[in-house]
Design a protein around this motif. Structure first.
Motif, PDB file in Angstrom:
ATOM      1  N   THR A  12       0.801  -1.218   0.000  1.00 26.06           N
ATOM      2  CA  THR A  12       0.000   0.000   0.000  1.00 26.06           C
ATOM      3  C   THR A  12       0.836   1.271   0.000  1.00 26.06           C
ATOM      4  O   THR A  12       0.313   2.356  -0.197  1.00 26.06           O
ATOM      5  N   GLU A 224       0.075  -4.822   9.302  1.00 15.78           N
ATOM      6  CA  GLU A 224      -0.380  -4.973   7.921  1.00 15.78           C
ATOM      7  C   GLU A 224      -1.795  -5.549   7.872  1.00 15.78           C
ATOM      8  O   GLU A 224      -2.631  -5.101   7.075  1.00 15.78           O
ATOM      9  N   ARG A 228      -5.173  -3.627   6.426  1.00 17.23           N
ATOM     10  CA  ARG A 228      -6.072  -4.158   5.395  1.00 17.23           C
ATOM     11  C   ARG A 228      -7.514  -4.181   5.903  1.00 17.23           C
ATOM     12  O   ARG A 228      -8.449  -3.900   5.147  1.00 17.23           O
ATOM     13  N   GLU A 231      -8.818  -0.686   5.768  1.00 16.37           N
ATOM     14  CA  GLU A 231      -9.180  -0.333   4.396  1.00 16.37           C
ATOM     15  C   GLU A 231     -10.549  -0.919   4.050  1.00 16.37           C
ATOM     16  O   GLU A 231     -11.391  -0.241   3.441  1.00 16.37           O
TER      17      GLU A 231
END
Length: 401
Positions: A12, A224, A228, A231
């Motif tokens: 990202t 991480e 995600r 998001e």
């Protein structure tokens, strides 16, 4: 002194900051978000100096942590049912207040009975497993912090690895199938309330950062995964549907997005959410007198009023990691978290009778804990007297506040 490490997530381009604060004596403090690192460190010193109430609380934590050492592991892949995606790595749960329609041969579509939990909810255990994960990691991380015994940290890290990272057992970073309703939908935005424990879980991970069990590499992997999920929760139709809720669901959506933003090193994003989402929620959810009309409309109005207030308290605590002050914020319409607390206080004290619908006995245990926080944020004789007379039995709360 701040010790800062910087990592970039290639997928990202997002930059994560890992910051550990050192106190005057050079001791590394955990970068917790809901609870103050300085409070944790001070309580640890007090225990070493012989503080009896804190030492007794620690013994309770150690007893519960001993049980957690043999709990689990937990995984979304352990369920017997398979989500509509065909992938057991997808989280799945059933709406708690939905029941078969007795007038239909197959019971479909289900009908709603607010406040009455259908036992079918527990046939799929992802929601219970996630709650267990949050509870155990919180207990184990606290036990490690206060005792420095690596066995607690090692178990907590094992639980985190199995739920989030192991390829065979990890959860996919979405809640597409949360709180499904047979005959209506395979998943809905309201299902996001299932994962409101992410804020406590993030603090547990922060506590573990200084242990030998949680490596920098695994910490980055957890960041991480959380990035995600953040998001997904902020861009998917289901996530955006929950963002638009005007009761406790919207409040805990903000608790999740703010805590996830902080955990992934995005403090400016956290502040922006607080300013653009949480402040308008205070305006829309609360009345000027501090009552919560959306929660008072429920069949468990007292329970939900306390739950929603706890969510706002959590947001105010998270906001202390930014330049946003929610404790003293007053909306354009004169609404505030402070007023919401003081509106509930007479009912908790027994000075006013609860006249709104509450189909189960009212329990002010959660409010009693909030009162200890309020006594520091809103000094005054009434709050201090109530808090002093309602000593919490929650050992984890005692050690972290």
């Amino acid at each position: 002194m701040n010790i800062i490490k910087k990592y970039t997530l290639a997928a990202t381009g997002m930059v994560f900051l890992i910051c550990c604060t050192a106190d005057g004596g050079g001791e590394l403090l955990p970068g917790t978000f809901l609870v103050k690192a300085e409070t944790l460190a001070a309580n640890k010193r007090k225990i070493k100096s012989g503080d009896r109430p804190l030492a007794e609380a620690l013994e309770e934590i150690k007893a519960d942590a001993a049980k957690a050492l043999v709990h689990g592991p937990y995984s979304v892949t352990y369920k017997s049912k398979t989500p509509p995606s065909g992938d057991k790595h997808d989280y799945m749960s059933v709406g708690p207040y939905w029941w078969p329609d007795p007038s239909k041969p197959d019971g479909l579509p289900y009908i709603r009975k607010d406040g009455e939990v259908n036992p079918e909810r527990y046939a799929v255990k992802d929601a219970e497993y996630f709650k267990d994960l949050c509870r155990d990691v919180s207990l184990l991380s606290a036990a490690w912090f206060y005792t420095d015994e690596e066995r607690y940290a090692a178990k907590a890290v094992e639980l985190l690895r199995i739920w989030f990272l192991d390829e065979e057992t990890r959860m996919n970073p979405n809640l597409n199938y949360g709180q499904a309703i047979p005959g209506h939908t395979d998943g809905r935005g309201i299902g996001l309330i299932d994962t409101r424990g992410f804020a406590e879980l993030a603090d547990g991970i922060q506590l573990l950062k200084n242990s030998g069990a949680l490596t920098d590499g695994m910490y980055r992997q957890l960041q991480e995964w959380f990035a995600r999920y953040l998001e997904w929760i902020t861009t998917s139709p289901i996530g955006l549907d929950e963002a638009d809720e005007h009761n406790n669901h919207g409040t805990y959506y903000d608790v999740q997005t703010v805590s996830l933003s902080l955990f992934t090193g995005q403090r400016e994003r956290a502040a922006r959410i607080l300013q653009t989402q949480t402040c308008p929620r205070i305006e829309s959810q609360l009345a000027e007198d501090g009552s919560q009309p959306h929660e008072l409309a429920r069949t468990l109005s007292c329970s939900y009023s306390q739950m929603n207030l706890a969510g706002f308290f959590a947001l105010a605590a998270l906001a202390e990691n930014t330049d946003v002050d929610l404790w003293n914020y007053v909306s354009p319409g004169g609404k505030s978290i402070r007023a919401a607390f003081f509106w509930l206080l007479p009912y908790a004290e027994g000075k006013a009778e609860w006249t709104h619908q509450q189909i189960k006995p009212a329990d002010f245990t959660e409010f009693a804990e909030l009162s200890h926080i309020a006594a520091a944020k809103y000094p005054g004789e009434a709050v201090s007297a109530y808090a002093a007379g309602r000593r919490t039995k929650n050992a984890l709360f005692i050690l972290t506040h």
